[in-house]
Design a protein around this motif. Sequence first.
Motif, PDB file in Angstrom:
ATOM      1  N   ASN A  14       0.812  -1.214   0.000  1.00 19.16           N
ATOM      2  CA  ASN A  14       0.000   0.000   0.000  1.00 19.16           C
ATOM      3  C   ASN A  14       0.847   1.266   0.000  1.00 19.16           C
ATOM      4  N   ALA A  15       2.111   1.166  -0.326  1.00 20.36           N
ATOM      5  CA  ALA A  15       3.043   2.294  -0.433  1.00 20.36           C
ATOM      6  C   ALA A  15       3.677   2.640   0.909  1.00 20.36           C
ATOM      7  N   GLU A  16       4.738   3.443   0.841  1.00 17.67           N
ATOM      8  CA  GLU A  16       5.380   3.955   2.051  1.00 17.67           C
ATOM      9  C   GLU A  16       4.482   5.013   2.669  1.00 17.67           C
ATOM     10  N   VAL A  17       4.527   5.128   3.955  1.00 17.96           N
ATOM     11  CA  VAL A  17       3.632   6.048   4.646  1.00 17.96           C
ATOM     12  C   VAL A  17       4.118   7.498   4.621  1.00 17.96           C
ATOM     13  N   ASP A  18       5.431   7.743   4.531  1.00 19.93           N
ATOM     14  CA  ASP A  18       5.922   9.111   4.661  1.00 19.93           C
ATOM     15  C   ASP A  18       5.391  10.043   3.567  1.00 19.93           C
ATOM     16  N   GLY A  19       5.347   9.588   2.339  1.00 20.52           N
ATOM     17  CA  GLY A  19       4.824  10.421   1.266  1.00 20.52           C
ATOM     18  C   GLY A  19       3.333  10.697   1.407  1.00 20.52           C
ATOM     19  N   LEU A  20       2.589   9.696   1.831  1.00 15.87           N
ATOM     20  CA  LEU A  20       1.140   9.860   1.986  1.00 15.87           C
ATOM     21  C   LEU A  20       0.818  10.859   3.095  1.00 15.87           C
ATOM     22  N   LEU A  21       1.529  10.742   4.215  1.00 15.52           N
ATOM     23  CA  LEU A  21       1.328  11.689   5.313  1.00 15.52           C
ATOM     24  C   LEU A  21       1.758  13.103   4.910  1.00 15.52           C
ATOM     25  N   GLY A  22       2.873  13.198   4.220  1.00 11.15           N
ATOM     26  CA  GLY A  22       3.338  14.498   3.746  1.00 11.15           C
ATOM     27  C   GLY A  22       2.371  15.124   2.762  1.00 11.15           C
ATOM     28  N   ALA A  23       1.807  14.306   1.865  1.00 16.13           N
ATOM     29  CA  ALA A  23       0.829  14.809   0.892  1.00 16.13           C
ATOM     30  C   ALA A  23      -0.416  15.331   1.599  1.00 16.13           C
ATOM     31  N   ALA A  24      -0.893  14.597   2.600  1.00 15.30           N
ATOM     32  CA  ALA A  24      -2.074  15.038   3.346  1.00 15.30           C
ATOM     33  C   ALA A  24      -1.790  16.326   4.119  1.00 15.30           C
ATOM     34  N   ALA A  25      -0.611  16.417   4.729  1.00 14.76           N
ATOM     35  CA  ALA A  25      -0.251  17.628   5.472  1.00 14.76           C
ATOM     36  C   ALA A  25      -0.142  18.825   4.534  1.00 14.76           C
ATOM     37  N   LEU A  26       0.451  18.617   3.371  1.00 21.55           N
ATOM     38  CA  LEU A  26       0.562  19.696   2.393  1.00 21.55           C
ATOM     39  C   LEU A  26      -0.819  20.109   1.880  1.00 21.55           C
ATOM     40  N   ALA A  27      -1.678  19.134   1.607  1.00 19.98           N
ATOM     41  CA  ALA A  27      -3.037  19.441   1.159  1.00 19.98           C
ATOM     42  C   ALA A  27      -3.766  20.282   2.202  1.00 19.98           C
TER      43      ALA A  27
END
Length: 185
Positions: A14-27
């Motif tokens: 399901n992918a690495e978590v760091d990019g997903l969390l960073g994307a949500a924070a940036l959004a």
Amino acid sequence: FILTGAGGPPVLPNAEVDGLLGAAALARALHFSLGATPYILTEEHAAEPTKAAVWGASLNFRREGEDETPHQVTFIPMPLDDDECKAQAPELLDRLQPSLVFGIEKLSPNRKGVIHGATGLDYTDVHANPKYLFDGARERGILTAGIGDGGNECGFGVVEDAVRAIMPAGSKCECPCGDGSAASV
């Protein structure tokens, strides 16, 4: 547009978590501070953890085509097929006219078009190719930027020579292409 997605099947299904969390924070930051309408683009295998990260950032998750909601992030899946990525990019850029195309932990192809993990393994079959969105954005005068940590993500193409010199797999990868993991985007 916020592109993310590093890691993938079979090791990280399901992918690495760091990019997903960073994307949500940036959004969240772009939406609440600037009133932006964020879109997160990544592979379908990362949809559920992206949804969880978006909800964790106090935003609503919707897929393109679903009903609009307040404080939403719209998820657009990127295809794994290179030709489909090439076709999707201009359609999205022309239709949605983003003011920014931003990669956070979004794997980039190398000069030969092969997408690698930081260790030099070939991940092309499980990752969408972001090159076409970034190239199309630059052609249209849309700001592009990228953040990563291994030299194989979008944004590192600006310092490709340094990545090739510094990262162990930067200039010599573990796949038949032999051209290294250094990002070209």
